[in-house]
Design a protein around this motif. Structure first.
Motif, PDB file in Angstrom:
ATOM      1  N   LEU A  12     -11.866 -59.140 -22.084  1.00  0.00           N
ATOM      2  CA  LEU A  12     -12.697 -60.117 -22.791  1.00  0.00           C
ATOM      3  C   LEU A  12     -13.975 -60.420 -22.014  1.00  0.00           C
ATOM      4  N   THR A  13     -13.856 -60.593 -20.708  1.00  0.00           N
ATOM      5  CA  THR A  13     -15.024 -60.875 -19.873  1.00  0.00           C
ATOM      6  C   THR A  13     -16.026 -59.732 -19.926  1.00  0.00           C
ATOM      7  N   ALA A  14     -15.529 -58.489 -19.806  1.00  0.00           N
ATOM      8  CA  ALA A  14     -16.417 -57.322 -19.838  1.00  0.00           C
ATOM      9  C   ALA A  14     -17.076 -57.170 -21.203  1.00  0.00           C
ATOM     10  N   LYS A  15     -16.296 -57.372 -22.265  1.00  0.00           N
ATOM     11  CA  LYS A  15     -16.826 -57.253 -23.631  1.00  0.00           C
ATOM     12  C   LYS A  15     -17.879 -58.334 -23.894  1.00  0.00           C
ATOM     13  N   ARG A  16     -17.641 -59.537 -23.399  1.00  0.00           N
ATOM     14  CA  ARG A  16     -18.589 -60.634 -23.584  1.00  0.00           C
ATOM     15  C   ARG A  16     -19.903 -60.352 -22.836  1.00  0.00           C
ATOM     16  N   GLU A  17     -19.806 -59.827 -21.606  1.00  0.00           N
ATOM     17  CA  GLU A  17     -21.013 -59.510 -20.832  1.00  0.00           C
ATOM     18  C   GLU A  17     -21.822 -58.420 -21.528  1.00  0.00           C
ATOM     19  N   GLU A  18     -21.127 -57.397 -22.033  1.00  0.00           N
ATOM     20  CA  GLU A  18     -21.811 -56.316 -22.761  1.00  0.00           C
ATOM     21  C   GLU A  18     -22.481 -56.859 -24.024  1.00  0.00           C
ATOM     22  N   PHE A  19     -21.784 -57.724 -24.737  1.00  0.00           N
ATOM     23  CA  PHE A  19     -22.318 -58.328 -25.957  1.00  0.00           C
ATOM     24  C   PHE A  19     -23.569 -59.152 -25.650  1.00  0.00           C
ATOM     25  N   VAL A  53     -27.167 -52.415 -42.077  1.00  0.00           N
ATOM     26  CA  VAL A  53     -26.537 -51.652 -40.992  1.00  0.00           C
ATOM     27  C   VAL A  53     -26.415 -52.489 -39.717  1.00  0.00           C
ATOM     28  N   PRO A  54     -27.518 -53.139 -39.249  1.00  0.00           N
ATOM     29  CA  PRO A  54     -27.372 -53.968 -38.047  1.00  0.00           C
ATOM     30  C   PRO A  54     -26.356 -55.092 -38.202  1.00  0.00           C
ATOM     31  N   ILE A  55     -26.321 -55.738 -39.362  1.00  0.00           N
ATOM     32  CA  ILE A  55     -25.385 -56.859 -39.505  1.00  0.00           C
ATOM     33  C   ILE A  55     -23.942 -56.362 -39.465  1.00  0.00           C
ATOM     34  N   ALA A  56     -23.686 -55.181 -39.983  1.00  0.00           N
ATOM     35  CA  ALA A  56     -22.329 -54.627 -39.934  1.00  0.00           C
ATOM     36  C   ALA A  56     -21.914 -54.354 -38.490  1.00  0.00           C
ATOM     37  N   ARG A  57     -22.857 -53.864 -37.695  1.00  0.00           N
ATOM     38  CA  ARG A  57     -22.552 -53.582 -36.285  1.00  0.00           C
ATOM     39  C   ARG A  57     -22.266 -54.869 -35.510  1.00  0.00           C
ATOM     40  N   TRP A  58     -23.108 -55.875 -35.725  1.00  0.00           N
ATOM     41  CA  TRP A  58     -22.900 -57.134 -35.014  1.00  0.00           C
ATOM     42  C   TRP A  58     -21.637 -57.830 -35.504  1.00  0.00           C
ATOM     43  N   ILE A  62     -18.612 -59.003 -33.029  1.00  0.00           N
ATOM     44  CA  ILE A  62     -18.140 -60.389 -32.992  1.00  0.00           C
ATOM     45  C   ILE A  62     -16.638 -60.449 -33.270  1.00  0.00           C
ATOM     46  N   LYS A  63     -16.174 -59.642 -34.234  1.00  0.00           N
ATOM     47  CA  LYS A  63     -14.748 -59.611 -34.549  1.00  0.00           C
ATOM     48  C   LYS A  63     -13.924 -59.090 -33.381  1.00  0.00           C
ATOM     49  N   GLU A  64     -14.465 -58.091 -32.650  1.00  0.00           N
ATOM     50  CA  GLU A  64     -13.765 -57.559 -31.475  1.00  0.00           C
ATOM     51  C   GLU A  64     -13.627 -58.631 -30.394  1.00  0.00           C
ATOM     52  N   LEU A  65     -14.681 -59.397 -30.191  1.00  0.00           N
ATOM     53  CA  LEU A  65     -14.624 -60.509 -29.231  1.00  0.00           C
ATOM     54  C   LEU A  65     -13.576 -61.537 -29.646  1.00  0.00           C
ATOM     55  N   GLN A  66     -13.578 -61.887 -30.925  1.00  0.00           N
ATOM     56  CA  GLN A  66     -12.647 -62.887 -31.427  1.00  0.00           C
ATOM     57  C   GLN A  66     -11.208 -62.414 -31.297  1.00  0.00           C
ATOM     58  N   GLU A  67     -10.953 -61.143 -31.575  1.00  0.00           N
ATOM     59  CA  GLU A  67      -9.602 -60.587 -31.469  1.00  0.00           C
ATOM     60  C   GLU A  67      -9.088 -60.641 -30.035  1.00  0.00           C
TER      61      GLU A  67
END
Length: 273
Positions: A12-19, A53-58, A62-67
């Motif tokens: 989660l920490t790594a994913k959040r930093e990348e995001f 396309v950009p909104i689908a990616r974001w 966001i869903k990956e972070l939430q999961e």
């Protein structure tokens, strides 16, 4: 295979930093923080999305972070409750936005404190000072004890009054989001996780308006009141609440200077913090 709590936390920490890095790269606005030596860092990104396309990616990110956050909370709810920062600090995505106005303000923390709580802190400081070896005291014990005792006596004489504590607590970024889906603008405080806004398909461009930082000055009432004496460290300044109300209710600029002269509290020697 079951994933450990430590591994979930690290993911989660790594994913959040990348995001956050990606969000700051694509941001239409990001708050600039300058330290004492002039080094700039950035936070609180606001990203205006104008294509599907950009909104689908974001949305996917966001869903990956939430999961991951949900999984971490489920694995160890005592260490990572729902209201903990790492779990609840998620990016916000708002659709069908026509316009957004951003305000960067210096927020003031203003709250009422009791005289009893101040006396308690002063008495605790006095006990600690008495127990402290003299060689560890920078200012003489007698000077500090005198200041503490005068403070305690001053507040004990005013036990029934209320105190207003005021301090510049933090800088905030507020977004006022205008959309055909809302009857009135949606007010949102932008966090470090960021704010993502998507324009309607019919719109050519999402208008992001940034207001100049609003350096809120101290209200006139407090400019004309002397802060209360305090011989111990305290975040912010203290004022008598009844004096502030009196000035506010009986505001007369011509008579204000004379009124203030009668309200200056007794001062005590300052001690080093």
């Amino acid at each position: 295979m079951q994933v450990s709590v430590t591994e979930l936390y690290e993911r989660l920490t790594a994913k959040r930093e990348e995001f956050n890095r990606l969000a700051l790269t694509h941001a239409d606005y990001k708050q600039t923080i300058t330290d004492d030596i002039g080094h700039e860092t950035y936070r609180r990104p606001v990203v205006a999305l104008k294509q599907d396309v950009p909104i689908a990616r974001w949305d996917k990110r966001i869903k990956e972070l939430q999961e991951l956050a949900d999984a971490l909370h489920k694995a160890d709810p005592e260490r990572f409750p729902e209201d903990s920062l790492i779990i609840k600090a998620m990016p916000k995505l708002v659709r069908n936005v026509d316009r957004v106005v951003l305000h960067e303000n210096i927020a003031t923390d203003s709250k009422l404190v009791t005289v009893a709580s101040i006396i308690k802190k002063l008495e605790l400081a006095k006990r600690k000072l008495i127990a402290m070896p003299s060689e560890n005291v920078v200012v003489s014990k007698s000077t500090q004890l005198k200041a503490l005792e005068e403070n305690i006596a001053f507040y004990q004489e005013n036990k029934t009054r209320k105190i207003r504590s005021r301090s510049h607590a933090y800088t905030e970024v507020k977004a006022y989001i205008y959309s055909r889906d809302f009857e009135k603008p949606l007010e949102y405080r932008v966090g470090d996780a960021g704010l993502f806004l998507f324009a309607p398909k019919s719109a050519r461009k999402l208008h992001v308006e940034i207001k100049a930082p609003n350096q809120k000055s101290v209200p006139l009432v407090y400019q004309h009141l002397q802060p209360l004496p305090l011989a111990i460290p305290h975040l912010g300044k203290l004022y008598w609440e009844d004096e502030a109300i009196k000035l506010r209710d009986n505001w007369d600029k011509d008579k204000l200077s004379e009124l203030v002269k009668t309200q200056k509290p007794k001062l005590v020697p300052k001690t080093k913090k």
